[in-house]
Design an enzyme around this catalytic site. Structure first.
Site, short mmCIF file in Angstrom:
data_model
loop_
_atom_site.label_atom_id
_atom_site.label_comp_id
_atom_site.label_asym_id
_atom_site.label_seq_id
_atom_site.Cartn_x
_atom_site.Cartn_y
_atom_site.Cartn_z
CE LYS A 262 -3.86 -1.86 2.74
NZ LYS A 262 -4.96 -1.68 1.79
CG ASP A 273 -7.48 -5.02 7.35
OD1 ASP A 273 -8.68 -4.75 7.12
OD2 ASP A 273 -6.74 -5.58 6.52
NE ARG A 336 -10.68 -9.73 -2.16
CZ ARG A 336 -10.97 -8.81 -3.07
NH1 ARG A 336 -11.20 -9.17 -4.33
NH2 ARG A 336 -11.03 -7.54 -2.74
#
Ligand code: BES
Ligand code: ZN
Ligand code: ZN
Length: 483
Positions: A262, A273, A336
């Site tokens: 990032k 997170d 995910r």
């Protein structure tokens, strides 16, 4: 700090708080308070309109401090909580060790919100400060908040409010903890301690067990960190339980993005997170504490997404608990991957009647709904309705987004069963959910909540962004409305 239930005002009470609704009773209520404390009604009426969060401090001739707090017209639970939280946050340095809140004009359920708001007003962010740490008498050991009510069930509401706010503050601490004080192990320790305290079972799968049970997607994301990944499994079962509910929460303790690193702007916020994990922790702790008649399973895949020579890389093809292979396009789409294993583990080992996952999953969801609502994805209209109902009740907004099959195209891979990112900066929150769906074994009663914008909020209670415990009261409400 103690919260007492009293049914009569002590004549030497030094500070009394009254809350006012903008209803037909408003003027009478203000009249009564004015005459009880020998205050000038006309002057008060001129200045104080009872707008939500408006407050006015006045002093009686008997040297009592009277605080008038506005609750607006038709406040929901979160309005009442916010009004009291703001009042206590702003006034706590000026309060003695004992205050009384008159809640006689409020409904029994509102009493719970008054207690939650007041307690949260004492929450301090300065956990790691060694200097300038302030203390406030009312929130210290000797502090007392008296709740003045003649209602029979006031006691019950006070107990609930205390229980809920205490858990919420634990969740705030977890969310606000920096990455060097919060590893997958820390999360598992939190769950183990909470399980011991509130009598529910907690099992931790460590790296070796993850390997032997083939949670390969979780292992891949965690392989670049010196802190090994874990799978945290919590189970609370009431003897009266009719339904089995499975909750899965994303527990990334810090998301650097991995090799698809990032940018440094706002990177520090990625300590949050694990907001999905925090919501699952808080809900299970409260269900056990309040002895809800449910069977709850919580699963938290926890890891750190780090940059290292050993990190997984874009182009890798990895395995997963489901047996499906995944082509990695972007290592920053790590949530995910670990949820794929968490969800599949849940379905295969526990087969819950309802399954809900929560995750700070996509920047796309933040771009869509901002900080004020979480995205809700489900193909089950009944579940959508029940979650929305609970959300409206608690003020934790949910907005339904689509799950049409056409979006599956975004995650088809040439060389593996599925890929983790389309490569296009479009409809990211939807394609992320389509990815998760692949690992749910076609569960018919599943919802995914993307809480990226709401878990670590831009709120009036902290100068910078801080943990909100989004999802905890929402899921509690959802569970309590179940039949
Ligand atoms: N943890 C982030 C999502 C996030 C963004 C949470 C902002 C809270 C605030 C997630 O792991 C992520 O990096 N998602 C990427 C996915 C992309 C690479 C497909 C995103 O949304 O940009
Ligand atoms: Zn990421
Ligand atoms: Zn992430």
């Amino acid at each position: 700090m103690k919260i007492n239930h009293i049914s009569q005002l002590n004549s030497n009470a030094k500070v009394v708080i009254f809350s006012f609704l903008q209803d037909a009773y408003f003027e009478n209520h203000l009249q009564k308070v004015s005459s009880d404390f020998e205050l000038n009604f006309d002057l008060l009426h001129q200045d104080f309109k009872a707008d939500l969060k408006e407050f006015q401090v006045v002093y009686s001739p008997q040297n009592q401090k009277v605080i008038l707090l506005g609750l607006g017209k038709n406040p929901n639970s979160s309005d009442v909580i916010k009004a009291f939280r703001t009042l206590f946050l702003k006034q706590k340095s000026k309060l003695p060790n004992e205050v009384t809140i008159d809640v006689q004009n409020l409904s029994e359920t509102m009493i719970e919100y008054v207690v939650i708001g007041s307690m949260l007003g004492g929450y301090d962010l300065d956990l790691y400060k060694t200097e300038d740490k302030k203390t406030f008498p009312v929130f210290e050991k000797e502090g007392i908040i008296n709740i003045l009510s003649t209602s029979e069930n006031a006691e019950k509401s006070i107990i609930r409010g205390k229980a809920i706010s205490k858990t919420q503050m634990q969740i705030f601490d977890l969310m606000n903890a920096p990455a060097n004080k919060k590893t997958p192990y820390t999360l598992s320790k939190w769950a183990v301690d909470s399980g011991k305290k509130f009598n529910y079972s907690v099992t931790i799968l460590e790296k070796q067990q993850l390997k032997s049970q083939k949670l390969d997607a979780l292992l891949a994301v965690g392989q670049g960190s010196e802190h090994p990944p874990v799978l945290i499994i919590m189970e609370y079962k009431s003897p009266e339980a009719k339904q089995k509910i499975g909750l899965v929460g994303k527990g990334v303790t810090f998301d650097t993005g991995g090799i698809s690193i990032k940018s440094s702007t706002n990177l520090h916020l990625m300590k949050s997170d694990m907001g999905g994990a925090a919501a699952v922790f808080g809900t299970i702790e409260l269900a056990a504490k309040l002895k809800l008649p449910v069977h709850l399973i919580g699963i938290v895949p926890a890891c750190e997404n780090s940059v290292d020579g050993k990190s997984f890389k874009p182009s890798d093809v990895i395995g997963s608990y489901s047996g499906k292979t995944i082509e990695i396009i972007d290592t920053d789409a790590e949530g995910r991957l670990i949820l794929a294993d968490g969800l599949n583990y849940m379905v295969k080992n526990y087969n819950p009647d309802v399954m809900i996952d929560l995750a700070t999953l996509t920047g796309s969801c933040v771009a869509t709904l901002g900080y004020h609502a979480a995205g809700m994805f489900t193909n089950n209209d009944n579940l959508a309705q029940n979650l929305t109902k609970a959300a409206d009740q608690t003020g934790e907004r949910l907005w339904r987004l689509p799950l049409w099959d056409i979006y599956k195209e975004d995650i088809t891979s040439d060389i593996a069963d599925v890929r983790n990112y389309s490569g296009k900066p479009m409809a990211g929150a939807i394609s992320a959910t389509k990815f998760l769906e692949v690992f749910t074994e076609n569960h018919q009663n599943w919802a995914h909540l993307d809480i990226a914008g709401t878990a670590f909020g831009d709120t009036e209670f902290a100068p910078q962004r801080a943990g909100t415990s989004f999802g905890v009261r929402l899921l509690l409400e959802f569970l309590e409305n179940m039949d």
